[in-house]
Write a protein that holds these residues in place. Structure first.
Motif, short mmCIF file in Angstrom:
data_model
loop_
_atom_site.label_atom_id
_atom_site.label_comp_id
_atom_site.label_asym_id
_atom_site.label_seq_id
_atom_site.Cartn_x
_atom_site.Cartn_y
_atom_site.Cartn_z
N GLY A 226 44.56 14.89 -64.58
CA GLY A 226 44.26 13.66 -65.29
C GLY A 226 43.17 13.94 -66.32
N ASP A 227 42.05 13.22 -66.20
CA ASP A 227 40.94 13.40 -67.13
C ASP A 227 39.91 14.41 -66.65
N ARG A 228 40.03 14.87 -65.41
CA ARG A 228 39.04 15.80 -64.84
C ARG A 228 39.51 17.24 -64.98
N VAL A 229 38.55 18.13 -65.18
CA VAL A 229 38.83 19.56 -65.24
C VAL A 229 38.17 20.21 -64.03
N TRP A 230 38.94 21.06 -63.35
CA TRP A 230 38.47 21.75 -62.15
C TRP A 230 38.79 23.23 -62.25
N TRP A 231 38.16 23.99 -61.39
CA TRP A 231 38.49 25.41 -61.20
C TRP A 231 38.88 25.59 -59.75
N LEU A 232 40.06 26.14 -59.51
CA LEU A 232 40.46 26.57 -58.18
C LEU A 232 40.31 28.08 -58.17
N ASN A 233 39.44 28.57 -57.29
CA ASN A 233 39.06 29.98 -57.26
C ASN A 233 39.43 30.60 -55.92
N SER A 234 39.75 31.88 -55.97
CA SER A 234 40.01 32.63 -54.74
C SER A 234 39.28 33.95 -54.80
N ALA A 235 38.60 34.28 -53.72
CA ALA A 235 38.00 35.60 -53.56
C ALA A 235 38.68 36.22 -52.35
N GLU A 236 39.46 37.26 -52.62
CA GLU A 236 40.17 37.93 -51.53
C GLU A 236 39.29 39.08 -51.04
N VAL A 237 38.82 38.93 -49.81
CA VAL A 237 37.92 39.91 -49.21
C VAL A 237 38.67 40.61 -48.08
N GLY A 238 38.94 41.89 -48.27
CA GLY A 238 39.67 42.64 -47.25
C GLY A 238 41.02 42.04 -46.92
N GLY A 239 41.70 41.49 -47.92
CA GLY A 239 43.02 40.89 -47.71
C GLY A 239 42.99 39.44 -47.26
#
Length: 166
Positions: free
Chosen positions: A36-49
């Protein structure tokens, strides 16, 4: 129906280090999307799988890749923005996430989540092409490649079906 417009995607790997031997870096993936009107960041940190997910209202990608363990402000922010579900889909170990996706395949968050997983699991030589493919498009309009972990999940479902049939 809710739609997620992907504005940007980023991929990187932390430096890694030495413990009882060399340790490979953590894979970082970030997708900036508009809801919609909001901006987000979906983040992933893969640590050891193992994936760790964060929903942030600002770009934390560079800090995630830099992985400065002395930056308490960054780590406190990340702790506050750790998520174990997004829009009704469980985020955790890959098999648990795909189980949740299988239970609700029409959830509008599914393509966005699959996009992030595919980004993190992408071969480094294909990352730039993948990023170009997903930028500037609604998540539900793209053909998201099946990641290796999703393929493993689907294969295990087939094996379970074959075992049940006997």
């Amino acid at each position: 129906m809710k739609r997620y417009y992907i504005e940007e995607a980023k991929y990187g790997v932390t430096e890694g280090g030495i413990a009882c031997g060399p340790i490979s870096g953590n894979v970082i993936g970030s997708v900036r999307f508009r809801d919609g009107d909001r901006v987000w960041w979906l983040n992933s940190a893969e640590v050891g799988g193992c994936p760790n997910y964060y929903l942030t209202d600002k770009d934390v990608f560079d800090d995630m890749v830099k992985e400065d363990f002395d930056d308490e402000g960054h780590w406190n922010y990340m702790d506050e923005h750790f998520v174990s579900e997004f829009s009704g889909i469980e985020l955790g170990e890959y098999c648990d996430t795909f189980d949740s996706i299988s239970s609700d395949p029409n959830n509008p968050a599914v393509p966005l989540i699959r996009c992030l997983i595919s980004l993190v699991r992408c071969c480094e030589e294909d990352v730039e092409d993948f990023i170009e493919m997903v930028k500037g498009i609604y998540a539900d309009e793209m053909e998201i490649p099946v990641s290796d972990v999703e393929e493993d999940y689907l294969d295990s479902l087939e094996e379970d079906d074959e075992d049940e049939k006997g």
